[in-house]
Write a protein that holds these residues in place. Sequence first.
Motif, PDB file in Angstrom:
ATOM      1  N   LYS A 115      56.571  50.034 -17.812  1.00  0.00           N
ATOM      2  CA  LYS A 115      55.355  49.366 -18.279  1.00  0.00           C
ATOM      3  C   LYS A 115      55.717  48.372 -19.377  1.00  0.00           C
ATOM      4  N   LYS A 116      55.059  47.210 -19.388  1.00  0.00           N
ATOM      5  CA  LYS A 116      55.303  46.203 -20.408  1.00  0.00           C
ATOM      6  C   LYS A 116      53.976  45.746 -21.011  1.00  0.00           C
ATOM      7  N   CYS A 117      53.975  45.562 -22.328  1.00  0.00           N
ATOM      8  CA  CYS A 117      52.774  45.126 -23.039  1.00  0.00           C
ATOM      9  C   CYS A 117      53.168  44.121 -24.116  1.00  0.00           C
ATOM     10  N   CYS A 132      57.383  49.755 -22.803  1.00  0.00           N
ATOM     11  CA  CYS A 132      56.745  51.025 -23.169  1.00  0.00           C
ATOM     12  C   CYS A 132      57.693  52.189 -22.890  1.00  0.00           C
ATOM     13  N   GLU A 136      53.853  56.397 -22.379  1.00  0.00           N
ATOM     14  CA  GLU A 136      53.012  55.258 -22.767  1.00  0.00           C
ATOM     15  C   GLU A 136      52.687  54.425 -21.522  1.00  0.00           C
ATOM     16  N   ASP A 137      51.503  54.628 -20.964  1.00  0.00           N
ATOM     17  CA  ASP A 137      51.125  53.957 -19.719  1.00  0.00           C
ATOM     18  C   ASP A 137      49.938  53.018 -19.890  1.00  0.00           C
ATOM     19  N   CYS A 139      48.377  49.543 -22.325  1.00  0.00           N
ATOM     20  CA  CYS A 139      48.549  48.540 -23.371  1.00  0.00           C
ATOM     21  C   CYS A 139      47.390  48.672 -24.346  1.00  0.00           C
ATOM     22  N   CYS A 156      51.919  49.629 -26.964  1.00  0.00           N
ATOM     23  CA  CYS A 156      51.769  50.597 -25.875  1.00  0.00           C
ATOM     24  C   CYS A 156      51.199  51.902 -26.421  1.00  0.00           C
ATOM     25  N   CYS A 179      42.156  49.886 -25.042  1.00  0.00           N
ATOM     26  CA  CYS A 179      43.240  50.181 -24.109  1.00  0.00           C
ATOM     27  C   CYS A 179      42.973  49.539 -22.750  1.00  0.00           C
ATOM     28  N   HIS A 183      49.854  45.546 -16.449  1.00  0.00           N
ATOM     29  CA  HIS A 183      50.987  44.987 -17.178  1.00  0.00           C
ATOM     30  C   HIS A 183      50.527  43.808 -18.015  1.00  0.00           C
TER      31      HIS A 183
END
Length: 208
Positions: A115-117, A132, A136-137, A139, A156, A179, A183
Amino acid sequence: MYFLTLVFGVALLSEAYTLKCHSCSPRPGEACNLEEVECPMGGQQCGTLSILSNAGIVQTTEVLTKSCFFPSECVEGSINFGLARTEMRSKCCSTDLCNDESFNATAIAPRPNGKKCYACTAPGHCTEILDCLGTEDHCVSSAMKVGDETLTMKGCASEQICVNPVSQITGSIDGGIDCCKGHLCNSASGAGAIFPLLLAPLFTSVMF
């Protein structure tokens, strides 16, 4: 009739019954000196909560709290703003004084989960792409009050932190935590950012 009255009385008694729990809320670096308290509300459980925080080159700081918790407050998860990360672990139980055990909450180095935030690195710069870690799922975007200023943070977080934000984190956040699941869904735009080295002591000093 007698049977129905008995059942009704037992139900009311169970709702009114409150547990006795061990309690302590030390400041960072202080020992946990236990005392016995009666939970103020029915439905609360005895619990132990560990908050592990680190920021940049600052070593991990642990605060261990014992108190009465509602089941929704017995969460495990983390919130991660890049250089600063706070991880929460808890154990709850439902008998008198059951939260007397020690809690081994040694920090475990989490791995990136794909995952990326977006994260903020300086005031007005929230374009860093953050990997993340662990569970941590989501953002996140949030705002923290620092003195008279309100500063934007992005990063994240675990689902349980989003669903059941607890006072140890949200007590210093103005407006809560927003939240999202996609992505990079927390937008690169932002009015400002708090410098990560400030985050750990702020989180660990907010207690019940």
